[in-house]
Design an enzyme around this catalytic site. Sequence first.
Site, PDB file in Angstrom:
ATOM      1  N   GLU A 128      42.763 -56.668   3.361  1.00  0.00           N
ATOM      2  CA  GLU A 128      42.940 -55.530   2.451  1.00  0.00           C
ATOM      3  C   GLU A 128      41.703 -54.630   2.441  1.00  0.00           C
ATOM      4  OE1 GLU A 128      44.297 -57.066  -1.333  1.00  0.00           O
ATOM      5  OE2 GLU A 128      46.288 -57.475  -0.565  1.00  0.00           O
ATOM      6  N   CYS A 156      30.756 -47.356   0.725  1.00  0.00           N
ATOM      7  CA  CYS A 156      29.360 -47.777   0.531  1.00  0.00           C
ATOM      8  C   CYS A 156      28.464 -46.554   0.663  1.00  0.00           C
ATOM      9  CB  CYS A 156      28.995 -48.834   1.573  1.00  0.00           C
ATOM     10  SG  CYS A 156      27.255 -49.345   1.489  1.00  0.00           S
ATOM     11  N   GLU A 198      52.011 -60.317   2.872  1.00  0.00           N
ATOM     12  CA  GLU A 198      51.925 -61.063   1.616  1.00  0.00           C
ATOM     13  C   GLU A 198      53.029 -60.604   0.685  1.00  0.00           C
ATOM     14  OE1 GLU A 198      48.206 -60.822  -0.486  1.00  0.00           O
ATOM     15  OE2 GLU A 198      46.990 -61.133   1.314  1.00  0.00           O
TER      16      GLU A 198
HETATM   17 ZN    ZN Z   1      26.321 -49.036   3.562  1.00  0.00          ZN
END
Ligand code: ZN
Lengths: 675, 675, 675
Positions: free
Chosen positions: C149, C154, C304
């Site tokens: 998933e 970031c 799933e």
């Molecule tokens: Zn990063």
Amino acid sequence: MKQTGFIYGGDYNPEQWLDTPEILKQDIEYMKAAHINEVTLGVFSWSALEPQEGVYEFKWLRNIIDNLYENGISVILSTPSGARPKWLADSYPEVLRVNADRTNNLFGGRHNHCYTSPVYREAIYKIDRKLSEQFGNHPAVTIWHISNELGGDCHCPLCQKAFRQWIEKKYGTIEALNKAWNTAFWSHTYPSFEQVESPSPRGEQELHGLNLDWKRFVTDQTADFVSWEKKAIWEGGSELPVTINMMYDYKGLNYHKFKDLIDFASWDSYPTWHKEEEKETALDTALQHDFMRSILKKPFLLMESCPTATNWQSVSKLKRPGMLGAASLQAVAHGADSVQYFQIRQSRGASEKFHGAVIDHYGGMDTRVFEEVTGVGSQLLELSEIAGSTVRARAAILHDCESRWAMEDSQGPRNKDLHYMDVLKKIFHGLRKLGLDVDILDMEEELKGYDLVFAPMLYMFRCDIETKIRNFVAKGGTFVMTYWSGIVNENDLCHLGGTPHQLMEVFGLRSTELDALYEGERNSGKSTGAFFEKEKRYECRNFCNLIRTDSAETLLSFETDFYEGYPAFARNSYEKGKAYYICADFEESFYDDLCLKLVEEKGLLKVPFDIPEGVAVTSRENPLKKFLFIQNFRKDKFLVNLRNTEWKLLMGDDTGVIGQYGTAVYWTVNQEERA
Amino acid sequence: MKQTGFIYGGDYNPEQWLDTPEILKQDIEYMKAAHINEVTLGVFSWSALEPQEGVYEFKWLRNIIDNLYENGISVILSTPSGARPKWLADSYPEVLRVNADRTNNLFGGRHNHCYTSPVYREAIYKIDRKLSEQFGNHPAVTIWHISNELGGDCHCPLCQKAFRQWIEKKYGTIEALNKAWNTAFWSHTYPSFEQVESPSPRGEQELHGLNLDWKRFVTDQTADFVSWEKKAIWEGGSELPVTINMMYDYKGLNYHKFKDLIDFASWDSYPTWHKEEEKETALDTALQHDFMRSILKKPFLLMESCPTATNWQSVSKLKRPGMLGAASLQAVAHGADSVQYFQIRQSRGASEKFHGAVIDHYGGMDTRVFEEVTGVGSQLLELSEIAGSTVRARAAILHDCESRWAMEDSQGPRNKDLHYMDVLKKIFHGLRKLGLDVDILDMEEELKGYDLVFAPMLYMFRCDIETKIRNFVAKGGTFVMTYWSGIVNENDLCHLGGTPHQLMEVFGLRSTELDALYEGERNSGKSTGAFFEKEKRYECRNFCNLIRTDSAETLLSFETDFYEGYPAFARNSYEKGKAYYICADFEESFYDDLCLKLVEEKGLLKVPFDIPEGVAVTSRENPLKKFLFIQNFRKDKFLVNLRNTEWKLLMGDDTGVIGQYGTAVYWTVNQEERA
Amino acid sequence: MKQTGFIYGGDYNPEQWLDTPEILKQDIEYMKAAHINEVTLGVFSWSALEPQEGVYEFKWLRNIIDNLYENGISVILSTPSGARPKWLADSYPEVLRVNADRTNNLFGGRHNHCYTSPVYREAIYKIDRKLSEQFGNHPAVTIWHISNELGGDCHCPLCQKAFRQWIEKKYGTIEALNKAWNTAFWSHTYPSFEQVESPSPRGEQELHGLNLDWKRFVTDQTADFVSWEKKAIWEGGSELPVTINMMYDYKGLNYHKFKDLIDFASWDSYPTWHKEEEKETALDTALQHDFMRSILKKPFLLMESCPTATNWQSVSKLKRPGMLGAASLQAVAHGADSVQYFQIRQSRGASEKFHGAVIDHYGGMDTRVFEEVTGVGSQLLELSEIAGSTVRARAAILHDCESRWAMEDSQGPRNKDLHYMDVLKKIFHGLRKLGLDVDILDMEEELKGYDLVFAPMLYMFRCDIETKIRNFVAKGGTFVMTYWSGIVNENDLCHLGGTPHQLMEVFGLRSTELDALYEGERNSGKSTGAFFEKEKRYECRNFCNLIRTDSAETLLSFETDFYEGYPAFARNSYEKGKAYYICADFEESFYDDLCLKLVEEKGLLKVPFDIPEGVAVTSRENPLKKFLFIQNFRKDKFLVNLRNTEWKLLMGDDTGVIGQYGTAVYWTVNQEERA
Ligand SMILES: [Zn+2]
Ligand SMILES: [Zn+2]
Ligand SMILES: [Zn+2]
């Protein structure tokens, strides 16, 4: 200063008025006029007592205490750890808390100290010990009040280290911890204790074993901090009794873990009177009084309450005439040996300046509130002989803080709302409406001595409660349990092999599935005639537990959904007792009818009249006498007829009439104790 | 470039279109077609004017201004401090703000600069001075627009230091500060000024004195920043008038503190027309116009408004045909000397690309919006002679920013919602529905010159308002005050000895308790017949103030609750005037009836016809003429009959018919001025 | 291990049960009893496979896989990058994410790794390659499942640097970037690529071009991470097919960008059955199945699903009897070649311990859920021959992830809610109710091969969709587009010169204004008789688009507001095809009627009976046969009569009766393929 009768007083902050001695003088006159015999001092006085590090100023406090003493007013003296001076936070930032998100707090607020910090412990030791040396043997001082409304947690490096020591002590090996927390899930296996960190919204939040042990650690560390303060007081030479002031349905601490540290339980009660109907608020408050009394099972103190409107609720209503008396005497009716206010004199500034007080900003005695306060003082004098008596309950409800922590943290069948307290309250109300005194027990306690015990949603089984319940039933007790009980062990690991764990034989059934219902959904249970009247139906919501009965008898069965016809309420006879299992979140009348039947069966009915909704009947007793409190929280007056019974009037109207918010107290000789 | 008549234009951002000169050329043709005579330049042009530190590019802007000038279009020139270039933030991170939680901002957004930073001040000084040198004497440029929608605060170390200097200057000694803020509460005594920090959710939040002084400091520091920008402009050689553009009911700054810095008040008006009924939106907007006009009590500028739908509301509706005209002329009716839009040409990208504009992405003149804009331009030409005239109000409402800050920050009787602005609006509406022009005053101003002054919830008394009110009444004024007035001093410390502070004699009563009501709760006041018609009843909610009257006469009394029969509205005669005290949050009709009675009594009615709901009557005057604006915000047409009066038609239909969103303007000779 | 027929199994986590071998043994017996032929291993096994850096433990996994193989059960093997070991995070903090607010994460949760970090890439390379070497050629292993998933972003310095390289590669010069993002707005011009930072709530949030490119970068970087994992697997010696498990309507990634990386699409489906009516949930789930299938336009895997109640929904209901079968076969009906569960055995602890599983904590086979799972296994065996067949759709809907990102990020006419997916669903439902198979296309794909294409709110035009649409219509296609289409280019810059961009001729109209309606507001379109029956009316809400028609014919016109009489729905003939333009958010029946007319016109109706609401008709085909699925999601049974047609019964009741949650499957010879 030996006190007889009830303590009557409250928090008093003369350090805010030191430059107006005429006001301080007037205060004492006012207290005496209102029959006030106690004040609580020092709750937030650290800055005034130690304005710079190591520089102490006790003279102002000694003057105050001496004056009070001369005027017959005793003192509960507080340690000042509930808030710290600015100089302490500035010199030693480690005394401030670190939040779960790892941001560190700035100075401010109240509960904002690290209870692990050696610096903070050293600082509080010094001031506590000094206070003890200075005032611990003053004849006016009667009780120590440690800190104030303890709560919250700290995630600083010192606390992290203490937590690691705590878990190492508990588990011994990191393998044992990994197994207990099931860390293999999501690959979160810990290589060593050194690598464990407290839960954080920036990191681990869903490892329930970690969350649960963190909450236990916070309680233990807070209790250790209280021990530390007690040590300072003792080493300062005072051996007076000790209390902490607790809070309404507070889930941050397991208050039961403090029972060996305190001599009295005490709490701060701020019901929102006049928001709901008074009878609802009264039942809700009654539950808290009983919860607090049950911790030590002896008289408790009502440490704080408000003479009129508070200032922190979304809407702060004035207390209607008579409400203050009803609320104050309700505490007494449930076992309190004091009525205390926050606060005696209203502060001029800062966040509680509009909180109701005995003496307000206007400053005269000719106020409605002051008259009501004086009236309560008179009533407490009338009831003096009741102080010190106890409540003896024959029914109990299991409410276990650790089980609740685990249940409410788990992601399960109904994350929206488990309605746990609602169910507990329905049971409590079912019993209280019959005039039964009720104890609220945690799982570490024994069940013997009770006739009737309820366990709503007892999700976790710990302290071998399985055996306690089995023995209780085997010896003739009646035990009532609901769905979502006996699911996990003390580390929140699910029991394998069927639930309720190790009690399937006692209840004669196994729980197979738990259905959760959406907000609007309803089902109902229909009576088989084996217990309730045939055809009787009770609506249910939120949860429907599918069970397979073995020896149990079906008392209600579900009426709709694919489990129509399945048992919804069942009873099993086990040795000398009976075990009841409730499969769904039934409406209030189910619990009312159930309680009535069980209470009658057990012969626990107490008064020879029907108790209408909104009338509360409570009792206390001492070796010589029993006391019966009848309080009227309804709009209409209530006529009580105890003529031709053993009960004699102690306070109230001869005619038996009890008006709105009125209280009547009766007494009789305690035959049981004599026998 | 001397302008006569109204300014008509708006924000224009040619720096976004420099690579499409054909568009820039077309823009000027379009402006002329729409009777636009002004544009506001430079609001966010810093990056274009100084693309690298010390490298200036003024040529593009000179070309634009020259072109505009040649086409008869004047310029309001903005300093660019509302947003800073990336290079500035990257080279000098101190120019970015630090939030209350002490996180520092990254580059981005608009109001994101430290107004204390010497580096930022130096940088803005340079560019402002250069702009002044380059364009401050250009014949097209008429007004300076300092920064843009000033607001927000900064908690950086530089601002902390400046705040500490500010409080030291204010209090002199730390003891005085501790007393003023009542820091003894919760043991928060400050040892020295150096240890004070600004309020923070991570630290101190509930020390109301600190919060209040921080807000005052933020206003003062922002004003100081505006002064600094003015200095740069002056030192660059320009002496043109200056304005700042303010915002709707903005509570971050006390706008009254800017009145000595600006030559005109101006504001950005974005009502949500067509969300509520137009008459409601019109009244709400009228209040803001009056608030802005009252700051300097002379014509203001409507610096921004939207030609059609905005893009930042939750639902952005198109302005219905005619609405733009009604909204634009409403500003004029309340004293504006301009109608200006954001913006002339819609930007192609970034966050406001869908904000309505005079010229949209399609780019043609054959749009409904462009036609409406052109229509407004024509109307303003018709009304030219009105520009420069003033509004003279004989009624006023006290609205004090500092009192409101303190009241809304305090934890008190109704944290949920005080409904302060609702009450103020009910008074304003009561007066406006009678066609009265109203000034909105803060407590620093004088009351003389008015006949009728209202003080809704004047929680704080400062600037010796007690004396001003007493004198106003003594000399024959009518003063109306409500509950929750005169409670605290200028540091939010509660007055002792009874409230309303020092005015108990003027009002003939003392306030004893304030009850707060839950959302659904109601009470009512019933007329004693002494003022309103006997048996007349008015519903109230939210607050009921219990008072003890002395010389005051009860005009309404409460009908339910334990204070049934207590006064709910009272009047006192004091020397030559009258003081009215309102005890509860009454419904709108109470204020309508009250205003009518008081206005009639004072002889302030202005027009010889009944004004129905939704029709707005407003007036301006100059030494020669009076002007009467009649605007119809109803669905139905309205027929005004001023034949056989002194009023002559200046704009509108001869028949007296005013259609939906229509405006008629009349004039007459100003007899008073002549006399 | 060559598999024929459907994959049936699910996630299995033996690493949680290694110390109870008797449970592991029993699991295999249970799987076989339930016809389970596959398990997914390794999803969160990193800690168990590499308990310390460089120390590998593969033996336990080899034993498990060998055992499974011996029992005829195949393995989908997952790489463990979905969660990382504690030791990795502790040794190399750079592997953890930095949030948009620039706080760095602590260890915990799942999707918490930097996909840019060379350290994390190196670590995952090693374990993936080892897994490939160890098990990549094991006969039991059939497919690689990369990570789990995938999602999130970031903002660490490494990712900032990678983002700067990404934009530099895209734009070449900083001037090009400034123009594309329109940074002149609010003076946000970037001096160089080095000065660009990712969006942040602490900095830039409203620069839509930046936001959009950041989202594109996150998708590209995530895809690059998947490539990297594939490389490790290949270099480890395995060439098995690869998949990633995707999520319901997940907007964090543009899944279409993964199509060249994966061999199968797969997804995790968790509908809230029994919350809405089943027919609603079924339609909603059908859309997701079709979305997933359309990515590669070949059979996908249902990776799933839950055998009964989940544990993470606000209310987790049990699946009613039969629901599991209906839900499982629905996936198959829409093109799935597998039915897989999360999970085989319920975990004892941590956050998913109450998530439904094939084998629950009780641990017996005598459970309702286990019986249902076994039943589904039998049905899949009956349908074996269908595995591998495809779905061929002749209708399509354009849903472009990038357009949606831009549209939902922009501040525009209705920030409250655009109701985009509601409109798309109304179209999808209109087609599905007629039994039509539908593909969901993004703008990079071709339109040829379809008869009928819809474009709801296609805000952005990119990939020269203008030309594709023009050609599609020119060649005879029917194209239906709504308001708020063709507004911006691929960088979210508004098109100048009129919209829909470059298609005004095709649609014979120009969009002039877009009105947004408040929640309660309604308008309606009334039929002109040219298309719908005369006098027919359809209600609309949310949006009303004002247009000027040129060659287009008005089919509906608005009934109220100032645009009463304006076109509300229009049609234009363009070369051989037809282009329809919808001006408002019409009610469902409009789309139902529209789809019926267009489908009839195009001759696309598929089955010889009327399909009632709640019955779903779907088809798959292989070169030899066509298969028809009829599923009943209604309460009542449904009688299907296909006697005397080409269709023969493959599964279901001979009588043609399909009960609640029942499925019938028919087949016929594939004439088209043979021809
Ligand atoms: Zn990063
Ligand atoms: Zn700590
Ligand atoms: Zn600053």
